[in-house]
Design a protein around this motif. Structure first.
Motif, PDB file in Angstrom:
ATOM      1  N   VAL A   1       0.872  -1.180   0.000  1.00  0.00           N
ATOM      2  CA  VAL A   1       0.000   0.000   0.000  1.00  0.00           C
ATOM      3  C   VAL A   1       0.909   1.231   0.000  1.00  0.00           C
ATOM      4  O   VAL A   1       1.816   1.327   0.832  1.00  0.00           O
ATOM      5  N   HIS A   2       0.670   2.157  -0.935  1.00  0.00           N
ATOM      6  CA  HIS A   2       1.499   3.354  -1.059  1.00  0.00           C
ATOM      7  C   HIS A   2       0.653   4.621  -1.036  1.00  0.00           C
ATOM      8  O   HIS A   2      -0.492   4.614  -1.518  1.00  0.00           O
ATOM      9  N   VAL A   3       1.231   5.685  -0.524  1.00  0.00           N
ATOM     10  CA  VAL A   3       0.717   7.039  -0.727  1.00  0.00           C
ATOM     11  C   VAL A   3       1.495   7.610  -1.896  1.00  0.00           C
ATOM     12  O   VAL A   3       2.730   7.668  -1.863  1.00  0.00           O
ATOM     13  N   VAL A   4       0.784   8.025  -2.940  1.00  0.00           N
ATOM     14  CA  VAL A   4       1.409   8.430  -4.202  1.00  0.00           C
ATOM     15  C   VAL A   4       1.057   9.876  -4.505  1.00  0.00           C
ATOM     16  O   VAL A   4      -0.103  10.289  -4.350  1.00  0.00           O
ATOM     17  N   PHE A   5       2.052  10.631  -4.950  1.00  0.00           N
ATOM     18  CA  PHE A   5       1.805  12.032  -5.292  1.00  0.00           C
ATOM     19  C   PHE A   5       2.873  12.506  -6.261  1.00  0.00           C
ATOM     20  O   PHE A   5       3.974  11.955  -6.317  1.00  0.00           O
ATOM     21  N   PRO A   6       2.577  13.538  -7.073  1.00  0.00           N
ATOM     22  CA  PRO A   6       3.558  14.058  -8.026  1.00  0.00           C
ATOM     23  C   PRO A   6       4.497  15.068  -7.386  1.00  0.00           C
ATOM     24  O   PRO A   6       4.252  15.567  -6.288  1.00  0.00           O
ATOM     25  N   GLU A   7       5.590  15.332  -8.049  1.00  0.00           N
ATOM     26  CA  GLU A   7       6.489  16.453  -7.766  1.00  0.00           C
ATOM     27  C   GLU A   7       7.437  16.244  -6.599  1.00  0.00           C
ATOM     28  O   GLU A   7       8.229  17.107  -6.282  1.00  0.00           O
ATOM     29  N   GLY A   8       7.405  15.097  -5.931  1.00  0.00           N
ATOM     30  CA  GLY A   8       8.397  14.776  -4.917  1.00  0.00           C
ATOM     31  C   GLY A   8       8.571  15.849  -3.867  1.00  0.00           C
ATOM     32  O   GLY A   8       7.615  16.352  -3.303  1.00  0.00           O
ATOM     33  N   ARG A   9       9.821  16.216  -3.616  1.00  0.00           N
ATOM     34  CA  ARG A   9      10.114  17.172  -2.548  1.00  0.00           C
ATOM     35  C   ARG A   9       9.602  18.572  -2.862  1.00  0.00           C
ATOM     36  O   ARG A   9       9.528  19.427  -1.985  1.00  0.00           O
ATOM     37  N   ASP A  10       9.260  18.826  -4.112  1.00  0.00           N
ATOM     38  CA  ASP A  10       8.787  20.146  -4.491  1.00  0.00           C
ATOM     39  C   ASP A  10       7.263  20.223  -4.534  1.00  0.00           C
ATOM     40  O   ASP A  10       6.696  21.156  -5.086  1.00  0.00           O
ATOM     41  N   ALA A  11       6.595  19.232  -3.947  1.00  0.00           N
ATOM     42  CA  ALA A  11       5.138  19.260  -3.910  1.00  0.00           C
ATOM     43  C   ALA A  11       4.654  20.472  -3.125  1.00  0.00           C
ATOM     44  O   ALA A  11       5.327  20.981  -2.235  1.00  0.00           O
ATOM     45  N   ALA A  12       3.467  20.941  -3.469  1.00  0.00           N
ATOM     46  CA  ALA A  12       2.888  22.095  -2.786  1.00  0.00           C
ATOM     47  C   ALA A  12       2.723  21.804  -1.298  1.00  0.00           C
ATOM     48  O   ALA A  12       2.615  20.656  -0.870  1.00  0.00           O
ATOM     49  N   MET A  13       2.663  22.876  -0.506  1.00  0.00           N
ATOM     50  CA  MET A  13       2.563  22.714   0.939  1.00  0.00           C
ATOM     51  C   MET A  13       1.323  21.917   1.331  1.00  0.00           C
ATOM     52  O   MET A  13       1.361  21.113   2.266  1.00  0.00           O
ATOM     53  N   LYS A  14       0.206  22.124   0.633  1.00  0.00           N
ATOM     54  CA  LYS A  14      -1.013  21.390   0.977  1.00  0.00           C
ATOM     55  C   LYS A  14      -0.807  19.891   0.801  1.00  0.00           C
ATOM     56  O   LYS A  14      -1.339  19.076   1.572  1.00  0.00           O
ATOM     57  N   VAL A  15      -0.028  19.508  -0.216  1.00  0.00           N
ATOM     58  CA  VAL A  15       0.248  18.095  -0.449  1.00  0.00           C
ATOM     59  C   VAL A  15       1.213  17.560   0.600  1.00  0.00           C
ATOM     60  O   VAL A  15       1.000  16.490   1.185  1.00  0.00           O
ATOM     61  N   ARG A  16       2.267  18.304   0.875  1.00  0.00           N
ATOM     62  CA  ARG A  16       3.261  17.847   1.845  1.00  0.00           C
ATOM     63  C   ARG A  16       2.640  17.646   3.226  1.00  0.00           C
ATOM     64  O   ARG A  16       2.922  16.664   3.910  1.00  0.00           O
ATOM     65  N   THR A  17       1.790  18.577   3.647  1.00  0.00           N
ATOM     66  CA  THR A  17       1.199  18.461   4.982  1.00  0.00           C
ATOM     67  C   THR A  17       0.232  17.291   5.060  1.00  0.00           C
ATOM     68  O   THR A  17       0.191  16.578   6.067  1.00  0.00           O
ATOM     69  N   PHE A  18      -0.544  17.067   4.002  1.00  0.00           N
ATOM     70  CA  PHE A  18      -1.469  15.928   4.031  1.00  0.00           C
ATOM     71  C   PHE A  18      -0.702  14.612   3.972  1.00  0.00           C
ATOM     72  O   PHE A  18      -1.038  13.661   4.701  1.00  0.00           O
ATOM     73  N   VAL A  19       0.292  14.540   3.114  1.00  0.00           N
ATOM     74  CA  VAL A  19       1.067  13.299   2.992  1.00  0.00           C
ATOM     75  C   VAL A  19       1.727  12.948   4.326  1.00  0.00           C
ATOM     76  O   VAL A  19       1.733  11.783   4.748  1.00  0.00           O
TER      77      VAL A  19
END
Length: 296
Positions: free
Chosen positions: A264-282
């Motif tokens: 089971v993975h949490v998947v998202f684009p842009e890696g370390r440069d993801a937007a703050m909203k993505v980083r905080t949720f992840v």
């Protein structure tokens, strides 16, 4: 066009791998996007994309440039938020996808807690039992069960799940317990055509059994309901029946024949440069899911 806007355009073309899709996301015309990319390539003296009639691909120089663009764009957004007195504030709309039952049971509670923690945020879910293209459908984060194809997306493993055969004690009392996968042919089988459309069930050591289900359902919940009623057997992911296993309404059989667990993975684009909203949720989702006793 200023350099900042040109960088936004290049980053969006790289994300979508399409000039037309990037134009739609940016509310621009495709010719305007094409001109902006060409002008930037002329300015920096390097080709960023290889274009054909069927595809758009980043060049080696383009890959390096886009990575830096994304980093710079995130830093600009955060600097603007700080200048406006919103340091640390997370705003916007977060879109999250997962399978229907996993989303309802395990993702939705995380998402509502996230919205409580960041009241300036809004969110939308896409809980569906089908593959979702994050870029084409505008999704920020996906929770995926199963082995992932190679892609440019960032994937953080949070646990594993079992695929199990189960039934109710009342069913086994009447029809007996299968001792091997081949014994399933003598039992009534209910399946979900969405999550397991093949009539072939695979087990450890590549053992395979072709079954002819008595009941085919278009949802994951319906075969589970049939099993709970003592009607027959079904095959599901372990988390889907955890409460029924805990209170004895269902029991697992053929456990020694199970395939290896699914990741089971949490998947998202842009890696370390993801937007703050993505980083905080992840960050929240990864911590919660890794601590989830079901995903062991």
């Amino acid at each position: 066009m200023d350099r900042w806007q040109a960088m936004r355009i290049v980053a969006k073309v790289a994300e979508t791998m399409s000039f037309a899709k990037a134009a739609r996301h940016l509310n621009m015309s495709p010719p305007a996007v094409t001109r902006a990319v060409a002008a930037l390539e002329t300015t920096i003296g390097a080709r960023l994309f290889t274009r054909t009639s069927r595809s758009v691909r980043l060049t080696e120089a383009g890959s390096r440039y886009v990575e830096e663009c994304r980093r710079i764009l995130v830093e600009i957004a955060e600097a603007e938020a700080a200048a406006a007195g919103h340091t640390g504030m997370v705003t916007g709309t977060l879109s999250v996808t997962a399978s229907v039952l996993f989303g309802r049971l395990h993702v939705l509670p995380i998402l509502t807690d996230y919205l409580d923690a960041y009241p300036a945020m809004t969110a939308r879910t896409l809980f569906v039992d089908r593959p979702v293209n994050l870029v084409e459908e505008g999704i920020d984060v996906a929770i995926r069960i199963g082995h992932l194809p190679d892609s440019s997306l960032t994937a953080l493993r949070v646990g594993t799940v079992r695929r199990v055969v189960c039934g109710a004690p009342s069913y086994f009392a009447r029809h007996g317990i299968p001792k091997s996968p081949a014994d399933l042919k003598a039992h009534r089988i209910a399946v979900s055509t969405g999550s397991w459309p093949s009539p072939e069930w695979r087990f450890r050591n590549d053992e395979r059994v072709t079954l002819h289900p008595t009941l085919e359902c278009n949802t994951n919940e319906a075969p589970i309901d049939a099993a709970l009623a003592g009607w027959g057997l079904t095959r599901v992911l372990h988390y889907q029946i955890a409460p029924a296993l805990a209170d004895g309404r269902l029991q697992i059989v053929l456990g020694e024949y199970e395939e290896p667990r699914l990741p089971v993975h949490v998947v998202f684009p842009e890696g370390r440069d993801a937007a703050m909203k993505v980083r905080t949720f992840v960050e929240l989702a990864v911590g919660r899911l890794r601590g989830n006793g079901v995903l062991n």
